[in-house]
Design an enzyme around this catalytic site. Structure first.
Site, mmCIF file in Angstrom:
data_model
loop_
_atom_site.group_PDB
_atom_site.id
_atom_site.type_symbol
_atom_site.label_atom_id
_atom_site.label_comp_id
_atom_site.label_asym_id
_atom_site.label_seq_id
_atom_site.Cartn_x
_atom_site.Cartn_y
_atom_site.Cartn_z
ATOM 1 N N SER B 139 0.732 -1.303 0.325
ATOM 2 C CA SER B 139 0.431 -0.218 0.020
ATOM 3 C C SER B 139 0.865 1.227 -0.057
ATOM 4 O O SER B 139 2.072 1.088 -0.530
ATOM 5 C CB SER B 139 -0.552 -0.111 0.925
ATOM 6 O OG SER B 139 -1.607 0.785 1.020
ATOM 7 N N HIS B 181 -3.836 -1.024 -4.678
ATOM 8 C CA HIS B 181 -5.377 -0.729 -3.939
ATOM 9 C C HIS B 181 -6.465 -0.767 -5.961
ATOM 10 O O HIS B 181 -7.326 -0.312 -5.563
ATOM 11 C CB HIS B 181 -5.951 0.163 -3.420
ATOM 12 C CG HIS B 181 -5.568 -0.043 -1.669
ATOM 13 N ND1 HIS B 181 -5.664 -1.618 -1.061
ATOM 14 C CD2 HIS B 181 -4.021 0.645 -1.053
ATOM 15 C CE1 HIS B 181 -5.219 -1.196 -0.035
ATOM 16 N NE2 HIS B 181 -4.714 -0.579 -0.280
ATOM 17 N N GLU B 208 -5.273 -5.895 -5.133
ATOM 18 C CA GLU B 208 -4.995 -5.948 -3.184
ATOM 19 C C GLU B 208 -4.765 -7.459 -3.560
ATOM 20 O O GLU B 208 -5.389 -8.031 -4.015
ATOM 21 C CB GLU B 208 -6.885 -5.680 -2.847
ATOM 22 C CG GLU B 208 -6.391 -4.102 -2.537
ATOM 23 C CD GLU B 208 -7.995 -3.606 -1.937
ATOM 24 O OE1 GLU B 208 -8.228 -4.678 -1.445
ATOM 25 O OE2 GLU B 208 -8.167 -2.278 -1.747
#
Lengths: 288, 288
Positions: B139, B181, B208
Site C-alpha cells: 500500500s 488498491h 489488492e
C-alpha cells in the site's frame, strides 16, 4: 450546419446515434440534450421517448418531456412500450413515421432488449434510423445500442473472465460494445473482459454527463459533455489467457491500445484512430 | 533456486523489490509474504519492519511480526522510525547491516517520505538494497518505491490533469510510478493522469493481495498473488491535452499501451514487453 438542422426524415444516410453515459445535465446548458434536439431538427423536432428500461416508465419519461419542451422541441411523446405485446403492434412503422428522434431512458438494458428485441417497434426503429432517424439513449439506453451489449459485471475488482455478462443488443451500431457510468463506477475491468473475449469489438466506455455522437457519414464519433470517453482497441492485442483461465481466475490481456478522449475529441472507428480537436476535422464537422 | 534461498547480504546485484497492492493475505497460504521470506533467505531471514507510514506504528507492525514468525523467519524487528530525528541516527548503516529484508507497512506514503527521505536510514537502506537487501512494501509502502510517487488523487471520476498529486518518492525503482488498491478503488484515471504528464514513466497499478517482484538481474517484474497488475505504457502515445487543458478539464490521452497481467505473468520493463507464463521465462525464473 443546414443539413443537421433539417428534420432527419427521408435522409439518404443513417441518422446519428447519441450514446450517453448516464446522468446527463437536464438544466442549462444541457449540452447533450440540446445536441440531440439540434440533430433532430431543432424547432421542428418531433421526439419519441422510450422509457421501457425503467420499472417506472411514466416517471422515467417525465423529466425528458420537461427538458425537451423547454429546449424548444415541436412535439414530445412518451411511448407506451411496457410489454412485448405493445411492441408487437404492426402499426409501429406508421406511428414512428413522423418522429425525427427516439430517446431511450435509463433503467435495465435487458428490459429494453427482452421487451423490444425483434419486435415490429424494433424493426421500424432500425429501418427509420437507416434513413435518418436520430436515436439517442442514456445509461441502459446507451448499452443497448450495439450488436452485443454488456448486461452486468462486477466493478472495482480485478478483472476475470467472469467479470462481464453479455447479451444480444439492439444492433444499431455494430462493431462496438458500450459501457456507461464508466469512470464513476470503475468499469474498465468489465470492458477489458469483453474486449479480451473477442478483440474484433471496440470497447467504448462513456462517463456520466458525457456522450458520443456517432456519425455514419464520417464513420467517426465525437465526444460531447463534460467527462471522458475511454476507447479500448484490442485489434493488435498480444497474448491473453481469456480462453484458458478458469472463470474466476484473473484475466491477462496484453497490447491493448487505450485512448482517453475529452470533449471535442473524436474517433474514426473503422481506422481505430483518435482525432484531436484541432486536426483532421473540417470546420463544419466541429462540435457546437 | 539456491541463489534465491541464500541470505541476500553481500550479493553483487541489487536485492529484489516486492511491491504489494495492499491487503495481502496473512493467513495460509500467504503467498506474497512467503515469497518475501524466501527471497530474504528463508529460515535464515532477518526482517526489519518499518511502520512509519502508519499513525499507529506499533499496531501496524504487530501482524507482520506474527505472520513472519509463523512462516519461519529467523528474526523480525519492528524499527522505531516515527520521527525524523530517529531516521537521522548515523548508526543506521551498522544497525541495518544484518537485515536480509526490510518491509514497509501501509499508511500514508507522505509520512514515509517526509520522515525518512534523504535520512541516514534512507541512505543505508538504498546502499544495502543495491548490494542485495530485499525491500518489500504494501500500500503506502508500495507507492513510495519509485522516484516520483502518487500521493493522492480522486478515483472513480473522469480523469483530469488535476486527478493526481505527485511527490518525490524513495527512488528504489526508477522509471515507474506505482499505484495500489488499483482495481478495487477504480484508480486507472489517476495513473493515466501521471503517465500523460510524462510518458517516460511506466504506470504500474497493483491490485489488492497482488504484488510484483522486481528483479534487477532479469530487468523483469513478475506478478504474484491473486489479482491483476495493470501496466500503462505511454511511450508511443499520440496527442494529449495534458499541457493545454485547465486543471479541472477532462484529460485526453491517446495511444497508450495497456497490459493486464495475471499472476505468473511478467513484464520486461526496459523493453516494455509483457511475458506470458509459458514463454520467455527460463524454468529457474518461474515463480514458485
Amino acid at each position: 450546419m443546414a443539413r443537421r438542422q433539417e428534420p432527419a426524415r427521408g435522409s439518404r444516410q443513417p441518422g446519428a446515434l447519441v450514446i450517453i453515459g448516464g446522468h446527463e445535465d437536464k438544466e442549462r446548458p444541457a449540452v447533450i440534450l440540446s445536441r440531440v434536439l439540434a440533430l433532430a431538427g431543432g424547432a421542428g423536432a418531433r421526439i419519441a421517448v422510450v422509457p421501457t428500461a425503467s420499472e417506472t416508465p411514466r416517471a422515467a419519461g417525465r423529466p425528458y418531456v420537461a427538458v425537451l419542451s423547454r429546449l424548444g422541441a415541436r412535439s414530445i411523446e412518451v411511448l407506451k412500450l411496457d410489454r412485448r405485446a405493445e411492441a408487437m403492434d404492426p402499426r409501429w412503422p406508421a406511428k414512428l413515421a413522423r418522429a425525427t428522434a427516439v430517446f431511450f431512458t435509463g433503467g435495465d438494458q435487458l428490459r429494453i432488449t427482452s421487451t423490444l428485441g425483434g419486435s415490429w417497434f424494433h424493426r421500424a426503429l432500425a429501418a427509420r434510423q437507416r434513413r435518418g432517424l436520430v436515436v439517442a439513449g442514456t445509461s441502459a439506453g446507451a448499452s443497448m445500442m450495439t450488436d452485443t451489449m454488456i448486461v452486468e459485471g462486477a466493478a472495482d475488482q480485478s478483472p476475470t473472465r467472469n467479470t462481464v455478462h453479455l447479451a444480444v443488443g439492439m444492433g444499431l451500431w455494430p462493431g462496438a460494445v458500450v459501457d456507461q457510468h464508466f469512470s464513476e463506477r470503475g468499469r474498465i475491468g468489465r470492458l477489458l473482459s469483453a474486449v479480451a473475449q473477442n478483440p474484433a469489438v471496440l470497447g467504448v466506455g462513456i462517463d456520466e454527463n458525457t456522450a458520443i455522437e456517432v456519425d455514419f457519414g464520417d464513420r467517426c464519433f465525437k465526444v460531447l459533455g463534460e467527462g471522458t470517453v475511454t476507447v479500448l482497441d484490442g485489434w493488435g492485442a498480444g497474448e491473453t489467457n481469456a480462453s484458458e483461465s478458469r472463470p474466476q481466475e484473473p484475466l491477462a490481456l496484453t497490447g491493448v491500445q487505450l485512448h482517453v478522449l475529452a470533449p471535442a475529441w473524436a474517433f474514426r472507428w473503422e481506422q481505430r484512430r483518435p482525432v484531436a480537436p484541432t486536426h483532421g476535422l473540417q470546420r463544419r464537422e466541429r462540435l457546437p
